[in-house]
Motif scaffolding. Structure first.
Motif, PDB file in Angstrom:
ATOM      1  N   SER A 199     -24.046  27.012  53.684  1.00 36.94           N
ATOM      2  CA  SER A 199     -22.887  26.822  52.818  1.00 36.94           C
ATOM      3  C   SER A 199     -22.899  27.720  51.588  1.00 36.94           C
ATOM      4  O   SER A 199     -21.842  28.045  51.053  1.00 36.94           O
ATOM      5  CB  SER A 199     -22.780  25.368  52.387  1.00 36.94           C
ATOM      6  OG  SER A 199     -23.892  25.004  51.580  1.00 36.94           O
ATOM      7  N   ASP A 251     -23.388  30.862  51.317  1.00 35.67           N
ATOM      8  CA  ASP A 251     -22.654  32.105  51.562  1.00 35.67           C
ATOM      9  C   ASP A 251     -21.159  31.898  51.369  1.00 35.67           C
ATOM     10  O   ASP A 251     -20.479  32.745  50.798  1.00 35.67           O
ATOM     11  CB  ASP A 251     -22.923  32.618  52.976  1.00 35.67           C
ATOM     12  CG  ASP A 251     -24.356  33.097  53.155  1.00 35.67           C
ATOM     13  OD1 ASP A 251     -24.973  33.490  52.146  1.00 35.67           O
ATOM     14  OD2 ASP A 251     -24.848  33.068  54.289  1.00 35.67           O
ATOM     15  N   TYR A 252     -20.654  30.790  51.852  1.00 34.85           N
ATOM     16  CA  TYR A 252     -19.217  30.515  51.737  1.00 34.85           C
ATOM     17  C   TYR A 252     -18.828  30.053  50.336  1.00 34.85           C
ATOM     18  O   TYR A 252     -17.721  30.292  49.886  1.00 34.85           O
ATOM     19  CB  TYR A 252     -18.788  29.467  52.764  1.00 34.85           C
ATOM     20  CG  TYR A 252     -18.880  29.980  54.173  1.00 34.85           C
ATOM     21  CD1 TYR A 252     -18.104  31.045  54.599  1.00 34.85           C
ATOM     22  CD2 TYR A 252     -19.751  29.400  55.077  1.00 34.85           C
ATOM     23  CE1 TYR A 252     -18.187  31.528  55.886  1.00 34.85           C
ATOM     24  CE2 TYR A 252     -19.838  29.872  56.379  1.00 34.85           C
ATOM     25  CZ  TYR A 252     -19.054  30.934  56.776  1.00 34.85           C
ATOM     26  OH  TYR A 252     -19.133  31.409  58.046  1.00 34.85           O
ATOM     27  N   ARG A 253     -19.742  29.394  49.666  1.00 38.64           N
ATOM     28  CA  ARG A 253     -19.443  28.855  48.339  1.00 38.64           C
ATOM     29  C   ARG A 253     -19.154  29.964  47.325  1.00 38.64           C
ATOM     30  O   ARG A 253     -18.427  29.769  46.372  1.00 38.64           O
ATOM     31  CB  ARG A 253     -20.609  27.979  47.855  1.00 38.64           C
ATOM     32  CG  ARG A 253     -20.235  27.054  46.730  1.00 38.64           C
ATOM     33  CD  ARG A 253     -21.301  26.015  46.435  1.00 38.64           C
ATOM     34  NE  ARG A 253     -21.799  25.284  47.584  1.00 38.64           N
ATOM     35  CZ  ARG A 253     -21.158  24.286  48.212  1.00 38.64           C
ATOM     36  NH1 ARG A 253     -19.967  23.934  47.806  1.00 38.64           N
ATOM     37  NH2 ARG A 253     -21.701  23.675  49.232  1.00 38.64           N
ATOM     38  N   ARG A 254     -19.685  31.149  47.554  1.00 37.28           N
ATOM     39  CA  ARG A 254     -19.438  32.267  46.630  1.00 37.28           C
ATOM     40  C   ARG A 254     -17.960  32.612  46.536  1.00 37.28           C
ATOM     41  O   ARG A 254     -17.472  33.024  45.503  1.00 37.28           O
ATOM     42  CB  ARG A 254     -20.209  33.507  47.079  1.00 37.28           C
ATOM     43  CG  ARG A 254     -21.679  33.370  46.903  1.00 37.28           C
ATOM     44  CD  ARG A 254     -22.393  34.655  47.292  1.00 37.28           C
ATOM     45  NE  ARG A 254     -23.789  34.329  47.493  1.00 37.28           N
ATOM     46  CZ  ARG A 254     -24.554  34.875  48.406  1.00 37.28           C
ATOM     47  NH1 ARG A 254     -24.084  35.808  49.195  1.00 37.28           N
ATOM     48  NH2 ARG A 254     -25.796  34.513  48.524  1.00 37.28           N
ATOM     49  N   ASN A 255     -17.245  32.492  47.653  1.00 39.88           N
ATOM     50  CA  ASN A 255     -15.833  32.877  47.702  1.00 39.88           C
ATOM     51  C   ASN A 255     -14.869  31.699  47.752  1.00 39.88           C
ATOM     52  O   ASN A 255     -13.658  31.900  47.705  1.00 39.88           O
ATOM     53  CB  ASN A 255     -15.577  33.771  48.919  1.00 39.88           C
ATOM     54  CG  ASN A 255     -16.384  35.048  48.862  1.00 39.88           C
ATOM     55  OD1 ASN A 255     -16.556  35.624  47.796  1.00 39.88           O
ATOM     56  ND2 ASN A 255     -16.899  35.478  49.995  1.00 39.88           N
ATOM     57  N   ASN A 256     -15.395  30.495  47.901  1.00 41.13           N
ATOM     58  CA  ASN A 256     -14.537  29.318  48.032  1.00 41.13           C
ATOM     59  C   ASN A 256     -15.036  28.193  47.130  1.00 41.13           C
ATOM     60  O   ASN A 256     -16.093  27.622  47.398  1.00 41.13           O
ATOM     61  CB  ASN A 256     -14.529  28.818  49.479  1.00 41.13           C
ATOM     62  CG  ASN A 256     -13.928  29.818  50.415  1.00 41.13           C
ATOM     63  OD1 ASN A 256     -12.737  30.064  50.344  1.00 41.13           O
ATOM     64  ND2 ASN A 256     -14.743  30.408  51.273  1.00 41.13           N
ATOM     65  N   VAL A 285     -15.551  24.874  52.379  1.00 46.15           N
ATOM     66  CA  VAL A 285     -16.916  25.305  52.683  1.00 46.15           C
ATOM     67  C   VAL A 285     -17.480  24.491  53.837  1.00 46.15           C
ATOM     68  O   VAL A 285     -18.072  25.029  54.773  1.00 46.15           O
ATOM     69  CB  VAL A 285     -17.814  25.212  51.422  1.00 46.15           C
ATOM     70  CG1 VAL A 285     -19.268  25.405  51.789  1.00 46.15           C
ATOM     71  CG2 VAL A 285     -17.379  26.233  50.383  1.00 46.15           C
ATOM     72  N   MET A 323     -15.954  25.651  57.121  1.00 50.78           N
ATOM     73  CA  MET A 323     -16.460  26.957  57.559  1.00 50.78           C
ATOM     74  C   MET A 323     -17.865  26.835  58.141  1.00 50.78           C
ATOM     75  O   MET A 323     -18.190  27.496  59.137  1.00 50.78           O
ATOM     76  CB  MET A 323     -16.392  27.943  56.403  1.00 50.78           C
ATOM     77  CG  MET A 323     -14.940  28.205  55.986  1.00 50.78           C
ATOM     78  SD  MET A 323     -14.803  29.277  54.588  1.00 50.78           S
ATOM     79  CE  MET A 323     -14.426  30.803  55.424  1.00 50.78           C
ATOM     80  N   VAL A 324     -18.688  25.979  57.551  1.00 52.63           N
ATOM     81  CA  VAL A 324     -20.039  25.756  58.078  1.00 52.63           C
ATOM     82  C   VAL A 324     -19.955  25.067  59.439  1.00 52.63           C
ATOM     83  O   VAL A 324     -20.669  25.438  60.376  1.00 52.63           O
ATOM     84  CB  VAL A 324     -20.889  24.935  57.082  1.00 52.63           C
ATOM     85  CG1 VAL A 324     -22.180  24.474  57.717  1.00 52.63           C
ATOM     86  CG2 VAL A 324     -21.181  25.754  55.829  1.00 52.63           C
ATOM     87  N   ASP A 355     -19.097  27.590  62.036  1.00 51.64           N
ATOM     88  CA  ASP A 355     -20.272  28.405  62.380  1.00 51.64           C
ATOM     89  C   ASP A 355     -21.214  27.635  63.307  1.00 51.64           C
ATOM     90  O   ASP A 355     -21.724  28.184  64.285  1.00 51.64           O
ATOM     91  CB  ASP A 355     -21.032  28.823  61.119  1.00 51.64           C
ATOM     92  CG  ASP A 355     -20.461  30.061  60.468  1.00 51.64           C
ATOM     93  OD1 ASP A 355     -19.580  30.706  61.070  1.00 51.64           O
ATOM     94  OD2 ASP A 355     -20.909  30.394  59.350  1.00 51.64           O
ATOM     95  N   TYR A 361      -9.069  26.686  59.332  1.00 49.17           N
ATOM     96  CA  TYR A 361     -10.019  27.601  58.684  1.00 49.17           C
ATOM     97  C   TYR A 361     -10.762  28.484  59.678  1.00 49.17           C
ATOM     98  O   TYR A 361     -11.639  29.239  59.302  1.00 49.17           O
ATOM     99  CB  TYR A 361     -11.025  26.800  57.848  1.00 49.17           C
ATOM    100  CG  TYR A 361     -10.339  25.931  56.837  1.00 49.17           C
ATOM    101  CD1 TYR A 361      -9.738  26.499  55.721  1.00 49.17           C
ATOM    102  CD2 TYR A 361     -10.246  24.554  57.003  1.00 49.17           C
ATOM    103  CE1 TYR A 361      -9.077  25.716  54.781  1.00 49.17           C
ATOM    104  CE2 TYR A 361      -9.589  23.761  56.069  1.00 49.17           C
ATOM    105  CZ  TYR A 361      -9.010  24.355  54.973  1.00 49.17           C
ATOM    106  OH  TYR A 361      -8.349  23.577  54.048  1.00 49.17           O
TER     107      TYR A 361
END
Length: 140
Positions: free
Chosen positions: A2, A4-9, A15, A18-19, A22, A46
């Protein structure tokens, strides 16, 4: 995963989705179904690849570097002949099956990289397969 996704969301809900997507994709590649596990439902809103097979989605997102595209300029005569014949078949939509054979050290992987870069640079899908563990580990 998470982080990695938290940086942009900033949204925890996005988040999480997206996880989960994956995880679903990883499980599918192993022949498993995410629904077999006690996880939250996936909102396909998403999922960028919704409806597109994972392999095709991944291949269509490979970007060739300029250095890879320029590899074709360094092909030897035998490599150039194979490269030209394969690209002609692709460009004319004839299709075909090609087997490149040669002993170790004859730069077959170099030819493959040049071909893949050229095809990807044309926004076409090309999938590399290998029977050698060494080759498989260095190909996209």
């Amino acid at each position: 995963m998470s982080e990695d996704y938290r940086r942009n969301n900033p949204s925890d809900a996005i988040v999480e989705q997206m996880v989960l997507i994956d995880i679903r994709n990883m499980l599918q590649s192993m022949g498993k179904d995410i629904k077999s596990f006690p996880l939250p439902e996936i909102d396909n809103t998403y999922d960028d690849a919704c409806g597109v097979p994972r392999e095709i989605f991944e291949e269509s997102n490979i970007e060739s570097t300029e250095d890879d595209v320029d590899l074709s300029e360094s092909l030897n005569n035998e490599q150039r002949a194979a490269y030209d014949e394969i690209l002609l078949s692709i460009d004319s939509n004839d299709g075909g099956l090609f087997f490149v054979d040669g002993p170790s050290g004859t730069r077959k992987t170099f030819l493959y990289r040049a071909l893949l870069a050229k095809v990807h640079s044309q926004n076409k899908i090309a999938v590399a397969t290998a029977t050698s563990g060494v080759t498989a580990s260095i190909m996209h």
